[in-house]
Design an enzyme around this catalytic site. Structure first.
Site, short mmCIF file in Angstrom:
data_model
loop_
_atom_site.label_atom_id
_atom_site.label_comp_id
_atom_site.label_asym_id
_atom_site.label_seq_id
_atom_site.Cartn_x
_atom_site.Cartn_y
_atom_site.Cartn_z
N LYS A 209 27.36 40.04 78.35
CA LYS A 209 27.69 41.35 77.77
C LYS A 209 26.89 41.55 76.48
O LYS A 209 26.26 42.58 76.28
CB LYS A 209 29.20 41.40 77.50
N GLU A 215 24.81 29.63 75.20
CA GLU A 215 24.75 28.91 76.47
C GLU A 215 23.91 29.66 77.49
O GLU A 215 23.02 29.10 78.13
CB GLU A 215 26.18 28.73 77.04
N GLY A 269 34.94 41.17 78.42
CA GLY A 269 34.24 40.20 79.28
C GLY A 269 35.14 39.59 80.33
O GLY A 269 34.78 39.49 81.51
N ARG A 270 36.35 39.19 79.94
CA ARG A 270 37.22 38.47 80.88
C ARG A 270 37.88 39.40 81.89
O ARG A 270 38.65 38.95 82.74
CB ARG A 270 38.25 37.64 80.12
N GLU A 355 42.70 33.55 76.22
CA GLU A 355 41.82 34.25 75.28
C GLU A 355 42.46 35.58 74.88
O GLU A 355 42.21 36.10 73.80
CB GLU A 355 40.43 34.48 75.92
N HIS A 386 50.58 15.88 95.15
CA HIS A 386 50.27 14.44 95.07
C HIS A 386 49.64 14.09 93.73
O HIS A 386 49.07 13.01 93.59
CB HIS A 386 49.34 14.06 96.22
O1 F6P Z 1 34.13 32.82 74.72
C1 F6P Z 1 33.87 33.98 74.01
C2 F6P Z 1 33.23 35.04 74.84
O2 F6P Z 1 32.88 36.07 73.97
C3 F6P Z 1 34.09 35.54 75.97
O3 F6P Z 1 35.02 36.47 75.58
C4 F6P Z 1 33.07 36.09 76.90
O4 F6P Z 1 33.58 36.28 78.17
C5 F6P Z 1 32.03 34.99 76.83
O5 F6P Z 1 32.04 34.58 75.48
C6 F6P Z 1 30.65 35.37 77.25
O6 F6P Z 1 30.14 36.43 76.48
P1 F6P Z 1 28.87 37.24 76.93
O7 F6P Z 1 29.15 37.91 78.22
O8 F6P Z 1 28.61 38.22 75.82
O9 F6P Z 1 27.72 36.27 77.08
#
Ligand code: F6P
Length: 550
Positions: A209, A215, A269-270, A355, A386
């Site tokens: 987003k 990452e 995002g979530r 979150e 189990h």
């Molecule tokens: O973990 C924090 C967060 O901002 C989440 O809310 C979001 O889903 C995720 O990082 C990824 O963010 P982006 O889509 O901006 O890379």
């Protein structure tokens, strides 16, 4: 207009619930079933292909009446109205909350700053659909003219968990494309995926987003470098697409504007799998199935928006959660799907739930003096039986569980399905009824054990029971029913956030760790010793720096 700010513990309903809790906290569920023969019928909601039985919860008519009063006193009805109509209820980020608009039909209208956003949503939906069809049908090809065989979704959090969960859940409906998910900044993750790929036939979907997430950008850069070992710069346009709100950053990365699928600030995002973030879902199961997923969610939206709270599935589930969290002091709740396809469902819900409602400041800016978001966890049954069920049955903690099951399996193996579903039903019965000492003794007697042995073993064989469960039984796992199920939990989270008086749609709590990680990352390359860390942190940094190259 903002959401109202009522401290739930200051309501009349809360005070009444507290007193009522003292009255019923020791009542055994099996007692209620004996004294109220129509309990199960009264506490079951039949809606579409959903059968939701919440009668095995530690509530009676009065509990429900008071919980519903709590919803009224905290003005839940108004809050639902505000969310659906596009008011900026995400106040801390000054945004509307409109994931529901992503699955609304073409005929709907939802206004953001005076503009109806539905036509724009449907344009993007068409863009996703057309693109997916071209990839699936082999019309779009890789740089050597071969059709695509593999899709890699590069994203994290909401840009990974939702699509990954749905693609896994709907694998029965999948086409020939192999779909992979790279999320962790752990370089071994991306390398393990790259090992399986042919650059000529792989399409990369970079989902972020903000397009600033460490990452995702690291993984995308690594993948781009790997790709360029096999292909030329101009081939990137054929193999890389992006989903983002940040067009400039995507272009800086080297992805052409024509290859960007937009998303909007007014979808968190979530909660975003219903739009462009769901591109990997659409590629995997095709636009028709993606549409059905959205249709299911929209049906649940309509139920949530219009149904009386007493028969409203998300509202009832949310209120039960509050009852256990705030009155029984239950710390966690478990989600147990009796379908291997829903293997990632609890993981997905952890972000959605924790979150959103893992907050300790209320909507007036004050620190709350009550518990908010619970801890969500779970694994599919029967595997979990189990693994951790021992603790749920005989441990010291109260763990309310949602049991999610499907009447029909997808491959039609009735023999297996009967076994699966007998376990599904038996567990909720066992958790509710338990086993008395007398019954345990009789069982041991039947095994012809010596009297002293019987009395030694009996206490360990007793099940206290009275463990609450909610059964969600659905006809079959289809894109549509999955859409309903996900939307059900999204709304449950919203209801709880409204009542707990927190802002469910920001996530500032994830920021501090990110900031410190950036500082520490810089320090890995510097010789400076004192950076103001505590002794523990500095010690770990020193140890890592010393050994990482040894
Ligand atoms: O973990 C924090 C967060 O901002 C989440 O809310 C979001 O889903 C995720 O990082 C990824 O963010 P982006 O889509 O901006 O890379």
């Amino acid at each position: 207009m903002a959401l109202n700010t009522t401290n739930p513990t200051h309501t009349n309903a809360w005070a009444a619930l507290k007193a009522h809790f003292e009255d019923i906290k020791d009542t055994h569920l099996s007692q209620w079933f004996l004294t109220h023969p129509n309990r199960a019928e009264k506490m079951t909601i039949k809606w579409d292909d959903f059968y939701v039985d919440y009668s095995k919860n530690r509530v009676d008519d009065k509990t429900l009446e008071l919980l519903l009063k709590l919803a009224d006193e905290t003005q839940l009805g108004e809050a639902i109205q505000k969310q659906f109509s596009g008011e900026a209820i995400n106040e801390t980020e000054k945004r509307e909350v409109l994931h529901t608009a992503l699955r609304a039909p073409k005929s709907a209208s939802v206004f953001v700053n005076g503009t109806n956003v539905i036509p724009e949503i449907h344009n993007v939906k068409n863009q996703i659909g057309t693109f997916s069809n071209e990839v699936i049908n082999g019309v779009r090809k890789g740089f050597t003219g071969k059709p695509f065989t593999d899709i890699v979704n590069i994203g994290i959090g909401g840009s990974d968990l939702g699509p990954a969960m749905v693609v896994d859940a709907l694998q029965y409906y999948k086409n020939h494309l192999n779909t992979h998910f790279v999320s962790n900044v752990d370089g071994d993750h991306v390398n393990e995926i790259l090992k399986k790929l042919n650059p000529e036939t792989t399409l990369f979907v970079v989902v972020s987003k903000t397009f600033t997430t460490q990452e995702t950008l690291s993984n995308a850069m690594t993948i781009k470098a790997w790709f360029l070992k096999h292909a030329a710069m101009e081939d990137i346009a054929k193999h890389f697409v992006a989903v983002s709100t940040n067009i400039e950053k995507v272009k800086d990365f080297g992805i052409a504007e024509a290859n960007i699928f937009p998303m909007w600030d007014w979808v968190g995002g979530r909660f975003s799998l219903w739009g462009s973030v769901g591109l990997s879902i659409c590629l995997s199961v095709g636009p028709d199935n993606f549409d059905k997923l959205l249709l299911g969610a929209h049906k649940m939206d309509t139920h949530f928006k219009n149904e009386d709270f007493g028969k409203n599935i998300p509202v009832i589930l949310a209120l039960l959660g509050i009852w256990y969290n705030n009155f029984f002091n239950a710390q966690t709740e478990a989600i147990i799907p009796y379908s291997q396809y829903l293997n990632q469902f609890a993981t997905y819900l952890q972000q959605a739930n924790m979150e959103s409602n893992g907050k300790s400041v209320d909507r007036t800016g004050k620190t709350v003096n009550y518990q908010t978001g619970g801890i969500v966890w779970g694994e599919p049954g029967t595997n979990s039986q189990h693994a951790f069920f021992q603790l749920i049955h005989q441990g010291t903690k109260l763990i309310p569980c949602d049991f999610i099951g499907f009447v029909k399996s997808l491959y039609g193996n009735v023999e297996h399905q009967d076994k699966l579903m007998s376990n599904f039903i038996a567990q909720t019965e066992a958790l509710m009824k338990g086993k008395s000492k007398e019954a345990a003794i009789n069982e041991l007697k039947a095994q012809n054990l010596a009297e002293n042995e019987i009395h030694k073993l009996a206490p360990y064989k007793v099940f206290e029971g009275n463990k609450p469960t909610t059964t969600i039984l659905i006809d079959q796992l289809t894109p549509e029913s999955l859409g309903k199920l996900i939307a059900l939990y999204e709304h449950k989270i919203f209801v709880q956030g409204v009542i707990w008086d927190v802002y469910s749609y920001d996530q500032f709590g994830v920021e501090l760790g990110k900031q410190l990680a950036n500082t520490i990352l810089k320090e890995f390359g510097s010789v400076q010793a004192d950076n103001g860390h505590d002794a523990s942190t500095q010690g770990i940094i020193n140890f890592y720096k010393r050994l990482k190259t040894s």
